[in-house]
Scaffold this motif. Sequence first.
Motif, PDB file in Angstrom:
ATOM      1  N   THR A 148       0.837  -1.196   0.000  1.00  0.00           N
ATOM      2  CA  THR A 148       0.000   0.000   0.000  1.00  0.00           C
ATOM      3  C   THR A 148       0.872   1.247   0.000  1.00  0.00           C
ATOM      4  OG1 THR A 148      -1.684  -1.183   1.249  1.00  0.00           O
ATOM      5  CG2 THR A 148      -1.843   1.203   1.223  1.00  0.00           C
ATOM      6  N   ILE A 193       0.839   5.453   0.188  1.00  0.00           N
ATOM      7  CA  ILE A 193       0.072   6.644   0.555  1.00  0.00           C
ATOM      8  C   ILE A 193       0.660   7.804  -0.242  1.00  0.00           C
ATOM      9  CG2 ILE A 193      -0.706   8.165   2.410  1.00  0.00           C
ATOM     10  CD1 ILE A 193      -1.610   5.248   2.789  1.00  0.00           C
ATOM     11  N   ALA A 239      -4.778   6.016  -0.259  1.00  0.00           N
ATOM     12  CA  ALA A 239      -4.046   4.761  -0.093  1.00  0.00           C
ATOM     13  C   ALA A 239      -4.307   3.977  -1.367  1.00  0.00           C
ATOM     14  CB  ALA A 239      -4.549   3.998   1.127  1.00  0.00           C
ATOM     15  N   GLY A 297      -5.745  -1.874   8.603  1.00  0.00           N
ATOM     16  CA  GLY A 297      -4.736  -0.874   8.945  1.00  0.00           C
ATOM     17  C   GLY A 297      -4.596   0.266   7.951  1.00  0.00           C
ATOM     18  N   ILE A 298      -5.466   0.318   6.942  1.00  0.00           N
ATOM     19  CA  ILE A 298      -5.356   1.361   5.921  1.00  0.00           C
ATOM     20  C   ILE A 298      -5.713   2.723   6.499  1.00  0.00           C
ATOM     21  CG2 ILE A 298      -6.283   2.174   3.712  1.00  0.00           C
ATOM     22  CD1 ILE A 298      -6.581  -0.921   3.061  1.00  0.00           C
ATOM     23  N   LYS A 334      -5.422   3.669   9.549  1.00  0.00           N
ATOM     24  CA  LYS A 334      -4.309   4.030  10.434  1.00  0.00           C
ATOM     25  C   LYS A 334      -3.152   4.622   9.626  1.00  0.00           C
ATOM     26  CE  LYS A 334      -0.920   1.876  13.486  1.00  0.00           C
ATOM     27  NZ  LYS A 334      -0.427   0.613  14.028  1.00  0.00           N
ATOM     28  N   LEU A 335      -2.797   3.972   8.513  1.00  0.00           N
ATOM     29  CA  LEU A 335      -1.725   4.487   7.658  1.00  0.00           C
ATOM     30  C   LEU A 335      -2.049   5.881   7.129  1.00  0.00           C
ATOM     31  CD1 LEU A 335      -0.820   1.364   5.461  1.00  0.00           C
ATOM     32  CD2 LEU A 335       0.620   2.436   7.208  1.00  0.00           C
ATOM     33  N   GLN A 362      -1.830   8.461  10.037  1.00  0.00           N
ATOM     34  CA  GLN A 362      -0.438   8.698  10.426  1.00  0.00           C
ATOM     35  C   GLN A 362       0.295   9.560   9.410  1.00  0.00           C
ATOM     36  OE1 GLN A 362       0.889   4.617  10.880  1.00  0.00           O
ATOM     37  NE2 GLN A 362       0.646   4.697  13.104  1.00  0.00           N
ATOM     38  N   GLU A 363       0.072   9.288   8.118  1.00  0.00           N
ATOM     39  CA  GLU A 363       0.744  10.072   7.080  1.00  0.00           C
ATOM     40  C   GLU A 363       0.188  11.496   7.027  1.00  0.00           C
ATOM     41  OE1 GLU A 363       3.550  10.654   3.918  1.00  0.00           O
ATOM     42  OE2 GLU A 363       3.422   9.427   5.721  1.00  0.00           O
TER      43      GLU A 363
END
Length: 150
Positions: free
Chosen positions: A2, A4, A46, A80-81, A83-84, A87-88
């Motif tokens: 994945t 971002i 994503a 977890g997408i 979350k990613l 975070q980004e």
Amino acid sequence: MTEIREMQLDDLEQVMEIENENFSRPWTETGFFTFLIRQDTLFLVAEEDEEILGYCGVVMVQDEGDITNVSVKKDRQNHGIGKLLVQELIRKTEEMGVSRLFLEVRESNERAIHVYEKAGFVKNGLRKNYYEDPVEHAVLMMHETTGKER
């Protein structure tokens, strides 16, 4: 794997599919377009094998940002997408000088609240009857930069 990256206008068709499947009052394509061309916004997607799995966006005013939306395809949720993406978004907005991020989330959306709390957001209020279809309170949350490296 994945990736971002910043949202492009070419991503809108896939983004709209996700928006429409996840929200009872979705944004329009024109709404997204209007935000994408502004200088005070940042929208991320994503992507995996040219498929958009999720997106998020923020509107920034001076050193503060208001997260407008975070959404992940229904069949890719709990991987977890989100979350990613969050975070980004935090990382990129901190680089741009944003020290506080705000958002609101449906009170019943416990999964999203958990994701935001793990990313460092704290609950700081309740907006009564904020959402429609169905009517529901919004939990207000804030993330404040600590100045420490993550």
